[in-house]
Design a protein around this motif. Sequence first.
Motif, PDB file in Angstrom:
ATOM      1  N   MET A   1      17.283  15.378  16.854  1.00 16.19           N
ATOM      2  CA  MET A   1      18.304  16.392  16.691  1.00 16.19           C
ATOM      3  C   MET A   1      18.721  16.503  15.211  1.00 16.19           C
ATOM      4  N   PHE A   2      18.888  15.353  14.569  1.00 13.67           N
ATOM      5  CA  PHE A   2      19.299  15.341  13.170  1.00 13.67           C
ATOM      6  C   PHE A   2      18.298  16.098  12.303  1.00 13.67           C
ATOM      7  N   ASP A   3      17.015  15.825  12.490  1.00 11.83           N
ATOM      8  CA  ASP A   3      15.977  16.465  11.693  1.00 11.83           C
ATOM      9  C   ASP A   3      15.951  17.975  11.923  1.00 11.83           C
ATOM     10  N   GLU A   7      16.785  20.778   9.071  1.00 13.97           N
ATOM     11  CA  GLU A   7      15.821  21.844   8.782  1.00 13.97           C
ATOM     12  C   GLU A   7      16.476  23.237   8.892  1.00 13.97           C
ATOM     13  N   ASN A   8      17.337  23.427   9.897  1.00 10.17           N
ATOM     14  CA  ASN A   8      18.057  24.703  10.035  1.00 10.17           C
ATOM     15  C   ASN A   8      19.007  24.932   8.866  1.00 10.17           C
ATOM     16  N   ARG A   9      19.677  23.891   8.431  1.00 12.25           N
ATOM     17  CA  ARG A   9      20.588  24.023   7.289  1.00 12.25           C
ATOM     18  C   ARG A   9      19.832  24.382   6.019  1.00 12.25           C
ATOM     19  N   LYS A  10      18.665  23.829   5.855  1.00 12.48           N
ATOM     20  CA  LYS A  10      17.845  24.165   4.689  1.00 12.48           C
ATOM     21  C   LYS A  10      17.357  25.610   4.788  1.00 12.48           C
ATOM     22  N   LYS A  11      16.925  26.013   5.961  1.00 10.10           N
ATOM     23  CA  LYS A  11      16.395  27.353   6.193  1.00 10.10           C
ATOM     24  C   LYS A  11      17.454  28.433   5.935  1.00 10.10           C
TER      25      LYS A  11
END
Length: 121
Positions: A1-3, A7-11
Amino acid sequence: MFDAELENRKKFFYPPFSRLIHVSFKHKMKDVVKRAALFFANGLKNKPTYPAGGYGKYIVGPAEPVIGRLRNQYLMEMLLKLPKDGQLITQCKKDILYQVALLHNERSFKAVGVVVDVDTL
């Protein structure tokens, strides 16, 4: 879940990959607060200082929040998603204070409340 979340925050360019500045506007009349928020956002978008071309690519909104009225005050909000650049963030804070002063110099926007929250959750 963390990963997946990271990844969504980076995107979508959210912290820890950016800095957020949340600006909310409130007034007892809905049309006044909408015009004030647009006046404020347009002033930042067209700012001729650093960064070149203004803050247009960093601004999300202004828009009416999910709860559009609170304590007989209508609300509008906007979000600035800035890269982690100290010079840019410092300049943006100065430009926001300048825009608040310009907003309150306009006769029809004197009573509009502006709340700026840096690195909001």
